[in-house]
Design a protein around this motif. Structure first.
Motif, PDB file in Angstrom:
ATOM      1  N   GLY A  90      26.069 -61.721 -28.399  1.00 23.96           N
ATOM      2  CA  GLY A  90      25.966 -60.347 -28.859  1.00 23.96           C
ATOM      3  C   GLY A  90      27.239 -59.542 -28.713  1.00 23.96           C
TER       4      GLY A  90
ATOM      5  N   PRO B 233      24.756 -56.192 -32.566  1.00 20.80           N
ATOM      6  CA  PRO B 233      23.604 -55.962 -33.459  1.00 20.80           C
ATOM      7  C   PRO B 233      23.867 -54.789 -34.398  1.00 20.80           C
ATOM      8  CG  PRO B 233      23.133 -55.205 -31.231  1.00 20.80           C
ATOM      9  CD  PRO B 233      24.422 -55.958 -31.156  1.00 20.80           C
ATOM     10  N   SER B 234      23.372 -54.917 -35.629  1.00 17.83           N
ATOM     11  CA  SER B 234      23.597 -53.860 -36.611  1.00 17.83           C
ATOM     12  C   SER B 234      22.487 -52.816 -36.597  1.00 17.83           C
ATOM     13  CB  SER B 234      23.709 -54.472 -38.013  1.00 17.83           C
ATOM     14  OG  SER B 234      22.545 -55.246 -38.316  1.00 17.83           O
TER      15      SER B 234
ATOM     16  N   LEU C  32      19.709 -56.598 -30.695  1.00 19.50           N
ATOM     17  CA  LEU C  32      19.847 -57.973 -31.176  1.00 19.50           C
ATOM     18  C   LEU C  32      18.468 -58.579 -31.418  1.00 19.50           C
ATOM     19  CD1 LEU C  32      22.453 -59.702 -31.586  1.00 19.50           C
ATOM     20  CD2 LEU C  32      21.854 -60.855 -29.454  1.00 19.50           C
ATOM     21  N   THR C  33      18.268 -59.129 -32.613  1.00 23.31           N
ATOM     22  CA  THR C  33      16.967 -59.677 -32.985  1.00 23.31           C
ATOM     23  C   THR C  33      16.973 -61.196 -32.955  1.00 23.31           C
ATOM     24  OG1 THR C  33      17.501 -59.813 -35.343  1.00 23.31           O
ATOM     25  CG2 THR C  33      16.625 -57.702 -34.532  1.00 23.31           C
TER      26      THR C  33
ATOM     27  N   ARG D 263      16.356 -62.957 -35.536  1.00 20.13           N
ATOM     28  CA  ARG D 263      17.060 -63.345 -36.764  1.00 20.13           C
ATOM     29  C   ARG D 263      18.565 -63.377 -36.533  1.00 20.13           C
ATOM     30  NH1 ARG D 263      16.337 -60.433 -42.719  1.00 20.13           N
ATOM     31  NH2 ARG D 263      17.770 -61.837 -43.854  1.00 20.13           N
ATOM     32  N   ASP D 264      19.070 -62.401 -35.777  1.00 15.67           N
ATOM     33  CA  ASP D 264      20.510 -62.374 -35.474  1.00 15.67           C
ATOM     34  C   ASP D 264      20.939 -63.627 -34.714  1.00 15.67           C
ATOM     35  OD1 ASP D 264      20.827 -59.837 -36.607  1.00 15.67           O
ATOM     36  OD2 ASP D 264      20.358 -58.825 -34.712  1.00 15.67           O
TER      37      ASP D 264
ATOM     38  N   HIS E 194      29.106 -60.604 -31.717  1.00 16.57           N
ATOM     39  CA  HIS E 194      28.419 -60.218 -32.952  1.00 16.57           C
ATOM     40  C   HIS E 194      27.443 -59.085 -32.634  1.00 16.57           C
ATOM     41  CE1 HIS E 194      29.997 -64.001 -34.579  1.00 16.57           C
ATOM     42  NE2 HIS E 194      29.503 -64.602 -33.512  1.00 16.57           N
TER      43      HIS E 194
END
Length: 256
Positions: free
Chosen positions: A219, A224-225, A230-231, A233-234, A222
């Motif tokens: 995380g 989370p958007s 953070l999911t 899917r992420d 990358h």
């Protein structure tokens, strides 16, 4: 990972046992037993409690003798250990009485934590010594183990009768894991991923901490958007933790 301390349900159960001790009926009930499987945070919680409260924390050894136990108790209290069993016992009582008076002056509880107490719970001389120290000094001793203490104490009814509370640590549920992640993880975790961490870890603190490290590793590179964090899917296809039974890696579902 944040160094935050999480007041889990197991921590609250331990605190409840200490509160109950304050209202005990029999003055000689000065023992608390804390047990549960490895990885549930017993050592972390009890070490922290001892450190914050200026209490004593000792780790029992398989080849402990009564003489050795008293020596370690005196060393923790920074008091020299005299020669002779009686002299050493009296020094322990003096030390415990002094620390208890100091704690009471500022409204604190003074306790002695004996971790890994499975090692001593089947040994009559050691358990008799613990009972005598608790009885004479009036200080609470907390015996911490992995589930054998209660069964072993059946052999020693005089000691078992001194147990005020039995506290069994249990795996955390989804709510507990979510709170753990929120307090310690430097990356915000979405509810779906938190629920998967709870399932994959079985609610064990050790595995939750491992999951946090892997979530942070991914995380922080990358972020989370979404606002939820953070999911799954992420993190699809990423390593979350290793299964405690098989040692096999557990990855987040959805990867190619």
């Amino acid at each position: 990972m944040r160094p935050s301390f999480v007041e889990t349900k197991n921590y609250r159960a331990f605190r409840g046992a200490l509160d109950h001790l304050e209202g005990r009926g029999a003055e000689e009930c000065r023992l608390i037993v804390v047990d549960g499987a490895p990885g549930l945070g017993k050592t972390t919680i009890l070490q922290r409690w001892a450190a914050l409260g200026s209490c004593f924390y000792l780790r029992a050894k398989d080849d402990w003798t009564t003489y050795w136990l008293m020596q370690e108790l005196l060393e923790v209290g920074r008091m020299s250990a005299p020669h002779g069993h009686a002299a050493r016992f009296n020094s322990c009582l003096q030390l415990l009485a002094e620390r208890q008076r100091t704690a009471e002056m500022v409204g604190n509880q003074f306790i002695v934590v004996l971790d890994e107490a499975d090692y001593i719970s089947a040994k009559p001389k050691l358990m008799n010594l613990v009972r005598d120290l608790a009885d004479v000094s009036g200080v609470c001793f907390v015996l911490v183990g992995m589930g054998r203490i209660r069964d072993n104490l059946v052999r020693f009814p005089q000691t078992a009768s001194r147990v005020s509370q039995y506290v069994r640590f249990e795996p955390e549920d989804v709510a507990g894991v979510t709170a753990f992640l929120a307090a310690k993880c430097e990356v915000k975790v979405a509810p779906c991923l938190a629920a998967f961490v709870a399932s994959a870890s079985g609610g064990y603190n050790r595995e939750i901490v491992e999951a946090i490290k892997n979530i942070e590793r991914f995380g922080l590179r990358h972020p989370p958007s979404g606002d939820d964090g953070l999911t799954m899917r992420d993190m699809a296809g990423q390593l979350l933790l290793n299964d405690r039974k098989t040692g096999n890696p557990i990855t987040v579902p959805g990867g190619k």
